[in-house]
Design an enzyme around this catalytic site. Sequence first.
Site, PDB file in Angstrom:
ATOM      1  N   GLN A 126       1.001 -11.267  -3.337  1.00 23.30           N
ATOM      2  CA  GLN A 126      -0.512 -10.860  -3.260  1.00 23.30           C
ATOM      3  C   GLN A 126      -1.117 -10.585  -4.726  1.00 23.30           C
ATOM      4  OE1 GLN A 126      -0.017  -7.738  -0.559  1.00 23.30           O
ATOM      5  NE2 GLN A 126      -0.966  -8.906   1.068  1.00 23.30           N
TER       6      GLN A 126
ATOM      7  N   ASP B 230      -2.531  -8.071  -5.296  1.00 21.12           N
ATOM      8  CA  ASP B 230      -3.088  -6.860  -4.726  1.00 21.12           C
ATOM      9  C   ASP B 230      -3.392  -5.819  -5.531  1.00 21.12           C
ATOM     10  OD1 ASP B 230      -3.399  -5.223  -2.308  1.00 21.12           O
ATOM     11  OD2 ASP B 230      -1.319  -4.971  -1.769  1.00 21.12           O
TER      12      ASP B 230
ATOM     13  N   HIS C 212      -8.214  -0.970  -0.357  1.00 19.15           N
ATOM     14  CA  HIS C 212      -7.513  -2.261  -0.311  1.00 19.15           C
ATOM     15  C   HIS C 212      -7.985  -3.440  -0.640  1.00 19.15           C
ATOM     16  CE1 HIS C 212      -4.559   0.015   2.274  1.00 19.15           C
ATOM     17  NE2 HIS C 212      -5.577   0.341   2.831  1.00 19.15           N
TER      18      HIS C 212
ATOM     19  N   CYS D 167       1.018  -1.038  -0.168  1.00 18.36           N
ATOM     20  CA  CYS D 167      -0.037  -0.077  -0.247  1.00 18.36           C
ATOM     21  C   CYS D 167       0.758   1.143   0.045  1.00 18.36           C
ATOM     22  CB  CYS D 167      -0.950  -0.061   1.229  1.00 18.36           C
ATOM     23  SG  CYS D 167      -1.235  -1.582   2.021  1.00 18.36           S
TER      24      CYS D 167
ATOM     25  N   ARG E 269       6.473 -11.248   5.482  1.00 17.82           N
ATOM     26  CA  ARG E 269       6.168 -10.932   6.906  1.00 17.82           C
ATOM     27  C   ARG E 269       6.747 -11.855   7.812  1.00 17.82           C
ATOM     28  NH1 ARG E 269      -0.233  -9.893   5.616  1.00 17.82           N
ATOM     29  NH2 ARG E 269       0.085  -8.207   4.250  1.00 17.82           N
TER      30      ARG E 269
ATOM     31  N   LYS F 289     -14.667  -3.164   6.406  1.00 19.01           N
ATOM     32  CA  LYS F 289     -14.272  -4.249   5.466  1.00 19.01           C
ATOM     33  C   LYS F 289     -15.227  -5.377   5.039  1.00 19.01           C
ATOM     34  CE  LYS F 289     -11.756  -7.144   8.536  1.00 19.01           C
ATOM     35  NZ  LYS F 289     -10.288  -7.529   9.411  1.00 19.01           N
TER      36      LYS F 289
ATOM     37  N   HIS G 164      -5.074  -1.310  -5.081  1.00 20.16           N
ATOM     38  CA  HIS G 164      -5.669  -0.211  -4.288  1.00 20.16           C
ATOM     39  C   HIS G 164      -6.465   0.654  -5.272  1.00 20.16           C
ATOM     40  CE1 HIS G 164      -2.129  -1.738  -2.078  1.00 20.16           C
ATOM     41  NE2 HIS G 164      -3.328  -1.385  -0.942  1.00 20.16           N
TER      42      HIS G 164
HETATM   43 ZN    ZN Z   1      -3.259  -2.210   0.829  1.00 17.82          ZN
END
Ligand code: ZN
Length: 650
Positions: free
Chosen positions: A391, A393, A521, A344, A373, A475, A395
């Site tokens: 991911q 991922d 996200h 992000c 992580r 979320k 945004h």
């Molecule tokens: Zn994010």
Amino acid sequence: MAQISLTLPDGNARSYPAGITPAEVAADISTSLGKKAISASVDGAHWDLQWPIEADAAIAIHTMADDGPALELIRHDLAHIMARAVQEIWPDVKVTIGPVRDKGWFYDFDRAEPFVPEDLARIEAKMREIIAARDPVRTEVWDRARAIQHYRDAGEPFKIELIERIPEGEPLRMYWHGPWQDLCRGPHLQHTGQVPADGFKLMSIAGAYWLGDNTRPMLQRIYGVAFKDRKALKAHLTMLEEAAKRDHRRLGREMNLFHMQEEAPGQVFWHPNGWSVYTTLQDYMRRQQRRGGYVEVNTPQVVDRKLWEASGHWDKYQDHMFIVEVDEEHAREKAINALKPMNCPCHVQIFNVGVKSYRDLPLRMAEFGSCNRYEPSGALHGLMRVRGFTQDDAHIFCTEDQIEDETRRFIGFLSGIYRDLGFADFRVKFSDRPEKRSGSDAVWDKSEAALRAATEKAGYAYEENPGEGAFYGPKLEFVLTDAIGRDWQCGTLQVDFVLPERLDATYIGADGAKHRPVMLHRAVLGSFERFLGILIENFAGKLPFWLAPRQVVVASIVSAADDWCHEVAAALESAGIRAELDLRNEKINYKVREHSVGKVPVILAVGAREVEERTVSVRRLGESRTSTQALDALLDTLRAEATPPDLRAS
Ligand SMILES: [Zn+2]
Ligand SMILES: [Zn+2]
């Protein structure tokens, strides 16, 4: 005596003397409820029937028909009953803690000799005796000195340490299951006979450090599972057997997909077969994202702590970050960096380059973002829980007014992908504002309403997860159910008002003034690693043809067929099908067995007759019949099957 007012679930309030117990309230409501009651909720807290209620509260009486409380009590009582059974068989064993977890419970014991698997049946038998005895459960609150003296006399040092860890002033509650006593928060059932004697099973023994601390004694943990009846227990055991057969770590070996090793805990060595599945899925996702109106970016792995400080991760997330210190030869100062645990903040850096206008919004920025992580090594589990992962991922930078539309659009996007990947059904969970949060109530009202409306308009019901939102916004979570009924939370969409603020993202509105965008996200698969683990287990390794790494093996029956085998394999390859040759001097049955274990969907056996007729003998995975086909006809069939679902002419 002071009176209190207890409000029942139907909204009616009743007046009782302070100190009344739920058992008395239940009996007052009706004789039958008095008999059936097992526990209560008092202002949302799970309450023992024996505990007094001292103030006005909302109360609900639970019976065995209420799954949540019933299972919690059954499992918790079984933890005590098991500990009692163990101490009755081996009086020298010291007891420690025994929490409810997942589908059952565990209890950690200190014993010089190791428990062996045969002990489990013996403990179970003793537990059934205790259940049959219908021993009463009772509770008292003790003061600290008395409790410590009791455990000193009983020779239970771990319990004394537990007491010393409980904050001064907190009451110490004792529970008895018949003559056996344990320090315990409760609540519990009323007698041991309420536990279904045929609904539980002791599963396994493992080592566990006292308090999870590897400098403290190693204890022995016994795990059990429990349900309300024999049928539910059996269903669970069958599911576990089925899950073991599908274990992606085993299939990963058998299909030669990947391995992991000590030198890189929680990180995957993808073999050619596994990487083929991975990249095929990634190619599919990339095409979907392009169609979905996303732009794809890529951002650095090693990022200076300054950015993580600005984003707030350094403060809140540092325990999960890999810190990288760079001591460059000529550097005056050591630079402290972190491997990115999420993408992000980097995406905001791209957003912040140049001036953005309201016409640029919504801006959907996607990255197959490699993240690291730090997960404790004990938590790692094959592909399902890793330290290094990628991911899917993205945004979405948008205005508050666009949240609803973008959310609805995302749910449509995600449901199409899940359908393509073999998961027709999924559930939606909605988490709203937690107690500790940023942002004004007006903004929360608006974004929560947007997520609810978007989900409803997309045609999905949702389960409420009250208070479970992130501090920066509400979320949605999307939960898949796999072929054997297990739930996997994969997709997510989180509204975020905070990060754009922290990293100073702005756009110029239609009014010519600067505004803050909102960030959504969102991920569909979650991580490729974990999703591939789920896919492998869902399909028990029999991946859809388009994803299978080796789609066809061409296996010779006699060496005279080698040339035709080569020709067949070349024709398959040029039709875009992943084919492999097996010309080894082995029996065809041996080859078929080996490639079946490797989950190759189609095996073509080629012998003298096939050479002569210019055909192939086709055997599909899981079928014992074979069929003889002309090569051209087979190519047409397989070409269609090999086409990814999004590229099929429908
Ligand atoms: Zn994010
Ligand atoms: Zn307990």
